[in-house]
Every structure is written in structure tokens, then in C-alpha cells.
Write an enzyme that holds these catalytic residues in place. Sequence first.
Site, PDB file in Angstrom:
ATOM      1  N   TYR A  72      60.907   2.076-107.034  1.00 40.08           N
ATOM      2  CA  TYR A  72      60.668   1.985-105.755  1.00 40.08           C
ATOM      3  C   TYR A  72      61.813   1.529-104.802  1.00 40.08           C
ATOM      4  CZ  TYR A  72      57.205   1.217-101.711  1.00 40.08           C
ATOM      5  OH  TYR A  72      57.095   1.997-100.330  1.00 40.08           O
ATOM      6  N   PHE A 124      72.335  21.861 -82.098  1.00 40.02           N
ATOM      7  CA  PHE A 124      70.677  22.339 -82.916  1.00 40.02           C
ATOM      8  C   PHE A 124      69.593  21.957 -82.808  1.00 40.02           C
ATOM      9  CE2 PHE A 124      68.423  23.756 -86.726  1.00 40.02           C
ATOM     10  CZ  PHE A 124      68.923  24.030 -87.208  1.00 40.02           C
ATOM     11  N   ASP A 125      68.867  22.943 -83.240  1.00 37.22           N
ATOM     12  CA  ASP A 125      67.293  23.024 -82.489  1.00 37.22           C
ATOM     13  C   ASP A 125      66.714  21.678 -82.306  1.00 37.22           C
ATOM     14  OD1 ASP A 125      68.075  25.949 -83.047  1.00 37.22           O
ATOM     15  OD2 ASP A 125      66.422  26.261 -83.683  1.00 37.22           O
ATOM     16  N   ASP A 215      76.988  15.516 -86.294  1.00 41.52           N
ATOM     17  CA  ASP A 215      75.945  15.776 -87.142  1.00 41.52           C
ATOM     18  C   ASP A 215      76.926  16.697 -87.959  1.00 41.52           C
ATOM     19  OD1 ASP A 215      74.214  18.002 -88.193  1.00 41.52           O
ATOM     20  OD2 ASP A 215      73.268  18.665 -85.831  1.00 41.52           O
ATOM     21  N   ALA A 217      76.164  18.266 -91.219  1.00 42.62           N
ATOM     22  CA  ALA A 217      75.650  19.209 -92.124  1.00 42.62           C
ATOM     23  C   ALA A 217      76.377  20.271 -92.649  1.00 42.62           C
ATOM     24  CB  ALA A 217      74.183  20.458 -91.394  1.00 42.62           C
ATOM     25  N   LYS A 258      72.535  21.450 -97.114  1.00 41.44           N
ATOM     26  CA  LYS A 258      73.745  22.639 -97.004  1.00 41.44           C
ATOM     27  C   LYS A 258      74.958  22.187 -97.628  1.00 41.44           C
ATOM     28  CE  LYS A 258      71.224  23.443 -92.839  1.00 41.44           C
ATOM     29  NZ  LYS A 258      70.664  21.789 -92.298  1.00 41.44           N
ATOM     30  N   HIS A 448      59.418  31.462 -82.509  1.00 39.05           N
ATOM     31  CA  HIS A 448      60.218  32.058 -82.690  1.00 39.05           C
ATOM     32  C   HIS A 448      60.044  32.885 -84.415  1.00 39.05           C
ATOM     33  CE1 HIS A 448      62.833  29.056 -83.194  1.00 39.05           C
ATOM     34  NE2 HIS A 448      63.038  29.509 -84.187  1.00 39.05           N
TER      35      HIS A 448
HETATM   36  N1  F0G Z   1      71.726  20.101 -87.889  1.00 39.10           N
HETATM   37  C1  F0G Z   1      71.978  21.210 -87.390  1.00 39.10           C
HETATM   38  C2  F0G Z   1      74.232  21.757 -87.350  1.00 39.10           C
HETATM   39  C3  F0G Z   1      71.513  22.085 -88.582  1.00 39.10           C
HETATM   40  O1  F0G Z   1      72.110  23.305 -88.970  1.00 39.10           O
HETATM   41  C4  F0G Z   1      70.197  21.576 -89.190  1.00 39.10           C
HETATM   42  C5  F0G Z   1      69.770  22.269 -90.334  1.00 39.10           C
HETATM   43  C6  F0G Z   1      69.821  20.199 -89.485  1.00 39.10           C
HETATM   44  C7  F0G Z   1      70.387  19.300 -87.881  1.00 39.10           C
HETATM   45  C8  F0G Z   1      68.644  20.076 -89.514  1.00 39.10           C
HETATM   46  O2  F0G Z   1      68.134  19.431 -90.968  1.00 39.10           O
HETATM   47  O3  F0G Z   1      67.169  21.218 -91.344  1.00 39.10           O
HETATM   48  O4  F0G Z   1      67.635  19.526 -93.284  1.00 39.10           O
HETATM   49  O5  F0G Z   1      66.012  19.219 -91.578  1.00 39.10           O
HETATM   50  N2  F0G Z   1      69.592  24.331 -90.049  1.00 39.10           N
HETATM   51  C9  F0G Z   1      69.018  24.942 -90.938  1.00 39.10           C
HETATM   52  C10 F0G Z   1      69.447  26.119 -90.365  1.00 39.10           C
HETATM   53  C11 F0G Z   1      67.737  24.910 -90.802  1.00 39.10           C
HETATM   54  O6  F0G Z   1      69.365  27.064 -91.103  1.00 39.10           O
HETATM   55  O7  F0G Z   1      70.653  26.217 -90.099  1.00 39.10           O
HETATM   56  P1  F0G Z   1      67.373  19.937 -91.520  1.00 39.10           P
END
Ligand code: F0G
Length: 457
Positions: A72, A124-125, A215, A217, A258, A448
Site C-alpha cells: 500500500y 480533449f472532451d 496534455d 497523452a 496511449k 454520443h
Molecule cells: N487527453 C487526451 C488528448 C486524450 O486523447 C484523452 C483520451 C484524455 C486526455 C483522457 O484520458 O481516457 O485516460 O481518461 N482519449 C481517448 C480517445 C479516450 O479515444 O481519444 P483517459
Amino acid sequence: MAKYIAEPFKIKMIEPIKMTTREERQQYLKEANYNLFSLKSDYVYIDCLTDSGTGSMSDSQWAGIMKGDESYAGARSYYKLIDAVKDIFGYEYAQPVHQGRAAEKVLFPCLLKEGQYSISNMHFDTTRGHVTLCKAIPKDIVVKEATDTENFAPFKGNMDVERMEAFINEVGCDKVGVIIMTITNNSAGGQPVSMENIKETSRIAKKYGIPFVIDAARFAENAYFIKTRESGYEDKSIKDITRETFSYADAFTMSAKKDAIVNMGGLIGIKDNEAMYNAVKGFTVPFEGFVTYGGLAGRDLEALAIGLYEGIDYDFLRYRIGQVQYLGELLKEGEVPFQYPTGGHAIFIDAKRLLPHIPYYQFPAQALACELYLEAGIRGCDIGSYMLDPVDGVQPESEMEFTRLCIPRRVYTKAHLDLIAEALINIKENASKIKGYEIVWQPQVLRHFTAKLKPIE
Ligand code: F0G
């Protein structure tokens, strides 16, 4: 490109996938209410829905899974991960979390106050969602070339720095809580951001005293594009380019699902600001778990520490980006329109140009995604008007109508890519017969994922 390039690995374990008949797929799609997120993955032949958490781990990573320390507090695997972050990114502090959006959830309340703006090349969303949850306002300021899908530009993901500075002056620098650079720029088609642009954005952020966050990823794919497209970087290693990139920022959030090639995991990195690190630890404990595991199992930390190194391997990146480029070449030959040049992790088919007879409010990119599933069992998704929730009951029109086909890392072979291209070229021949869709049920937000649709007869 060198003369002999193929996968820089051989296959030791396989997972069977099954082709279905068109009749079966018609039935499955109908049962899923024409929403590809509602399809069982067993009914999908080639899954290009996302590159997130869908990569194949290596034998070293699986060996790491066995060696993970599940303590832990103070686990060996945690320290291995922290050392990897220090070594690759040059940052003093790192906090593991369970995925990218958890990193956003933990870090953003430390940076953003109610009513402030978050400026990004493109949020990103989930990033946009967490900015909004802080009662702050997301503002995208990407370069104009991002919307020109036909002509080559090396760094279509860039921030429009002139417009960004004008915006800061217009609202006042106290009103901007953070500047976020998304690398690569996912929403613009996995398009890269140049080192020059990162440096210039950082300079302006410093000038106005605004924290600059990456960001991260797809940081390794971005570094590969800098190496291959930006002068002065040809002879630098991916690690050197990564170090330089992150030297310009104050912190990063990362979905490790990713470029770090794990099925689950995320990170927050903080360059040297101890107060920021303490604030992050303060939120991590209640949201994610104790500091030394952050919502992950010890085995996940171990696989992530190994995956970070595998993700910056030049031969791997050349093969990976090469796969996406190869698919792009096939589509170009077949005259299927897409965001050109191809980006890092996906092909973004330009459904607006492929299906000009379908208006935005009948969701051309969703129609193409459904058609591609019917044609060959390939699953992609809409990044267009269907993804935009109505505002006061009115359907917004997206500037771009993309059907995104992600390529998972180390999963599909060249034959799979050939099949994807063949299916799209066949669809193009009969494009005028494809019909638009209407929504028959939708939730209040992020529709969506769960909305129900039907084809317009
Ligand atoms: N930032 C970017 C640029 C992303 O593409 C994603 C996720 C996230 C943040 C969030 O990360 O999913 O680990 O919580 N993108 C995926 C996609 C879901 O299909 O483009 P997460």
C-alpha cells in the site's frame, strides 16, 4: 524511409477475432440502435474505436506484471515509475493516477478558479469537462491550417500564438488560469505541435505569469514528428526531444493508456514546484488513493514504468507512425478524403467531403462509421456534429465532420490495414446511396456514448 521496415517485434500470443456476415452485422447494428459504443466487441472484426488502453503489452511488461509490488505504501514499483519520469521528462515530481481524466480531476482545481479561462490548442472532451467542472471556461485557439484537410502543413496541431496573446490581453491575464498544450492535438486529427510553437507558447505564458501545462497523452508520437519534420532535430533522440519539450512547461497530465502502452494508467508530472506537488498529493488521497499507488495496482505501476521506455523507442515509433502513413497512402490512391497529412494515432476520414449529400444535422461522420461497420466489421467513431450536444435545443454544426479510425499500438498487421482501405474505397464508390441518421433518444450530456439513432429512409 529506410529500405527494410516491418514490425520491430514478433508475435508471441494471439487473440482470435471473428468475421461476421453482412446480415449479422445489420442485425447487431440495429440492436445497438446504430450507436457503435453499444456494440459488443465480439461482433467487431477490426476495432479502431480508440487507441486508448487497447495496445499490446510486451513480454517485458507482462514480466513486470508478475514483479509488481502490491504494498500500500512505499512500493518498489512506485519508485521505479518515479525514476522513469525523472529520467525521461526531467521532472522532480510525479503522481500516478488511474487514467488521464483522473490527472485532470486532481490537477485542475489546483490551477483554475471560477470564471477563469483555460486556453488550449484544443481541449480533449474530458479536459474540457474538467475545466467546466472547475466553473472555468475552455477556449480553443488552434492554427487555421487545422481545418484545411486537403493541404500539407507539418504542424497542424499548433497553438495560434498571436490569437492567444491577443485573447490574454483582451480578457486580462488574471482571467487566464492555465494554458494547456495538447500533444499531439487529438481533436484536430492527431496532428503534431512543433517545438518552436511549444517554446513560443511557453514564453508568452511566462510573460503573463500563467501556468503552462502539457496534455501529454501522445508525447512520444509528437516527438517523432518533431524529429522527422522540424529542422535542427533530425539527429536528436526521442528522449532528448521529450526532455526539451517538457522543459518549457510547468506540469503535465498524461493518459498513459496511449504512448506508454498500458491498458490502464495515468500520470501527473510537476517540474519543480513543491507547493503544486503538495496540493496534488492533497487531492490524490481522497480522489484516487494513497500517493504511492494513486488508484493503480502495483503491477500497473511496474508495467507503466517499462512502457514509458518502450513508447519512446525510435524503431517502434517509426513503425507505428509508418502504419498510419501507409493507410493514408492507400486512401490517397483510392481518392478517399481524409485529414492530410495523417497524424500520429489515427486516420480522420473527411465525411463532409465523402458524403456531401448528408447535412450536418443528419450526422455524416456517424453515417460513415455505421457504413464501415456494415461493410467490413470495422469500428470507428464520429468526431463531428453528432459528438456535439444540443445547446438550448439547437444542434450545433461542427466545423469538421470526421470519422476517426484509431490504430491501436502493436495490435494489427499490414493485412488489417489493407482491409480497412479496401472497405473505405468500396464505400466511396457507392457513397451517394448512404443515408443520414436521426436521433430517437439522447441523454442530457455526452450523448454520443449512449444516444439511440435510426437511419433516415
Ligand atoms: N487527453 C487526451 C488528448 C486524450 O486523447 C484523452 C483520451 C484524455 C486526455 C483522457 O484520458 O481516457 O485516460 O481518461 N482519449 C481517448 C480517445 C479516450 O479515444 O481519444 P483517459
